[in-house]
Design an enzyme around this catalytic site. Sequence first.
Site, short mmCIF file in Angstrom:
data_model
loop_
_atom_site.label_atom_id
_atom_site.label_comp_id
_atom_site.label_asym_id
_atom_site.label_seq_id
_atom_site.Cartn_x
_atom_site.Cartn_y
_atom_site.Cartn_z
N ALA A 12 0.82 -1.23 0.00
CA ALA A 12 0.00 0.00 0.00
C ALA A 12 0.84 1.26 0.00
O ALA A 12 0.30 2.37 0.03
CB ALA A 12 -0.94 -0.02 1.21
N ASP A 63 7.17 -7.10 5.82
CA ASP A 63 7.85 -7.68 4.66
C ASP A 63 7.20 -9.03 4.40
O ASP A 63 7.36 -9.97 5.20
CB ASP A 63 9.34 -7.83 4.98
N TYR A 156 9.47 -13.90 -13.26
CA TYR A 156 8.34 -12.99 -12.98
C TYR A 156 7.06 -13.55 -13.61
O TYR A 156 6.03 -13.65 -12.94
CB TYR A 156 8.62 -11.58 -13.52
N PHE A 193 6.86 0.26 -10.56
CA PHE A 193 7.18 -1.10 -10.97
C PHE A 193 8.47 -1.19 -11.81
O PHE A 193 9.36 -2.00 -11.51
CB PHE A 193 5.97 -1.65 -11.75
P1 NDP Z 1 5.02 -0.45 -7.16
O1 NDP Z 1 6.48 -0.77 -7.18
O2 NDP Z 1 4.59 0.95 -7.34
O3 NDP Z 1 4.38 -1.02 -5.82
C1 NDP Z 1 4.74 -2.27 -5.29
C2 NDP Z 1 4.28 -2.35 -3.85
O4 NDP Z 1 4.63 -3.65 -3.33
C3 NDP Z 1 4.97 -1.32 -2.99
O5 NDP Z 1 4.04 -0.78 -2.09
C4 NDP Z 1 6.02 -2.13 -2.25
O6 NDP Z 1 6.24 -1.54 -0.98
C5 NDP Z 1 5.29 -3.47 -2.10
N1 NDP Z 1 6.21 -4.56 -1.82
C6 NDP Z 1 7.22 -5.02 -2.61
N2 NDP Z 1 7.89 -6.00 -1.98
C7 NDP Z 1 7.29 -6.15 -0.75
C8 NDP Z 1 7.53 -6.98 0.36
N3 NDP Z 1 8.52 -7.87 0.37
N4 NDP Z 1 6.71 -6.88 1.44
C9 NDP Z 1 5.71 -5.97 1.46
N5 NDP Z 1 5.44 -5.16 0.44
C10 NDP Z 1 6.22 -5.24 -0.65
O7 NDP Z 1 4.39 -1.37 -8.30
P2 NDP Z 1 2.87 -1.67 -8.71
O8 NDP Z 1 1.91 -0.90 -7.90
O9 NDP Z 1 2.82 -1.56 -10.17
O10 NDP Z 1 2.81 -3.21 -8.33
C11 NDP Z 1 1.76 -3.79 -7.56
C12 NDP Z 1 1.49 -5.18 -8.07
O11 NDP Z 1 1.02 -5.08 -9.42
C13 NDP Z 1 2.69 -6.10 -8.13
O12 NDP Z 1 2.27 -7.38 -7.69
C14 NDP Z 1 3.06 -6.13 -9.61
O13 NDP Z 1 3.69 -7.33 -9.97
C15 NDP Z 1 1.70 -6.00 -10.24
N6 NDP Z 1 1.66 -5.51 -11.63
C16 NDP Z 1 2.18 -4.32 -11.99
C17 NDP Z 1 2.07 -3.88 -13.31
C18 NDP Z 1 2.68 -2.61 -13.80
O14 NDP Z 1 2.92 -2.49 -15.03
N7 NDP Z 1 2.89 -1.62 -12.96
C19 NDP Z 1 1.35 -4.67 -14.31
C20 NDP Z 1 0.87 -5.93 -13.82
C21 NDP Z 1 0.99 -6.30 -12.52
P3 NDP Z 1 7.64 -1.50 -0.21
O15 NDP Z 1 8.73 -1.40 -1.23
O16 NDP Z 1 7.46 -0.33 0.68
O17 NDP Z 1 7.67 -2.79 0.56
C1 8X3 Z 2 3.79 -6.11 -15.37
C2 8X3 Z 2 3.42 -6.10 -16.81
O1 8X3 Z 2 4.18 -6.82 -19.13
O2 8X3 Z 2 5.84 -5.81 -17.66
O3 8X3 Z 2 3.35 -7.25 -14.75
O4 8X3 Z 2 5.07 -8.05 -17.26
S1 8X3 Z 2 4.68 -6.74 -17.74
#
Ligand code: NDP
Ligand code: 8X3
Length: 256
Positions: A12, A63, A156, A193
């Site tokens: 979050a 974590d 991934y 991301f």
């Molecule tokens: P962000 O990097 O903006 O957010 C990722 C979130 O995950 C952060 O809040 C981070 O918080 C948290 N996180 C990562 N590792 C941990 C951990 N070990 N424990 C607790 N929290 C963790 O990326 P997105 O919002 O884009 O990603 C959210 C989800 O969406 C992911 O599962 C990603 O794979 C998925 N996704 C993203 C896409 C994209 O293109 N953006 C497309 C498809 C899927 P912190 O580092 O503070 O722990």
């Molecule tokens: C994130 C989207 O296409 O980079 O999950 O894998 S992609």
Amino acid sequence: MNAVKTVLITGASSGFGEACAKRYANDGCRLILAARSEDKLLSVAEQLKSADPTLEILSCKLDVRDADELDRFANNLPTRFADIDILINNAGLALGVTPAYQSDIDDWEDMVDTNIKGLMRMTHNILPGMVERNRGHIVNIGSVAASWPYPGGNVYCASKAFVQQFSRTLLADLLGTALRVSHIDPGLAETNFSRVRLHGDNNKADAIYNGTQPLTAEDIADIIYWTTSVPAHININSLEVMPVCQAWGPLAINRQ
Ligand code: NDP
Ligand code: 8X3
């Protein structure tokens, strides 16, 4: 939504998770916000509370890779936050874009520990309470990478394929209960991301979105919110969502 719902959002502190916190806060939900970056979580919570001081928000430095920490978190939720209605398993990351034979094994471990084992263990901790109350919705955040492999996607993509199949099998196990399970598979979305994936190379990360109109975190939060807001007899099993600027390519052929 009518009654105040308790919503647990992992990841979050940024991106989809932060946008979900805002979306569910707009609805007056009781929020549990979890991530590793305590400062960012507190700032999200502060922002939400300043917009609506009546909101109940629990910020938890967590974590999801740490099994003991996850168990302690779930076993020690304050009573007012213990009955979780909606679990959004969103914490996740990609690390690296190199071919499998050049990848860093630590990156692979990290993705498995976060995207698979973290999501799995959080679900294992929260699900029994939902079943006991016969109330609850789990939304797992996958990716288009679950179904559509691409070079450099290796672990991934595989980790997100786990999310897809795990979500479906959960639903199979829950037949006969009122619980719901959905998984959302987003495509290109601009959040942190790519910065994380490219180990902080912001120029390369920004270039990924150049000349595109990617999904926004708010787009995905709205879709997640809608998924949990449809009438109780409907289960949205899965949603794959891409921006209009994205589509599939042809299968690759190596010509001699
Ligand atoms: P962000 O990097 O903006 O957010 C990722 C979130 O995950 C952060 O809040 C981070 O918080 C948290 N996180 C990562 N590792 C941990 C951990 N070990 N424990 C607790 N929290 C963790 O990326 P997105 O919002 O884009 O990603 C959210 C989800 O969406 C992911 O599962 C990603 O794979 C998925 N996704 C993203 C896409 C994209 O293109 N953006 C497309 C498809 C899927 P912190 O580092 O503070 O722990
Ligand atoms: C994130 C989207 O296409 O980079 O999950 O894998 S992609």
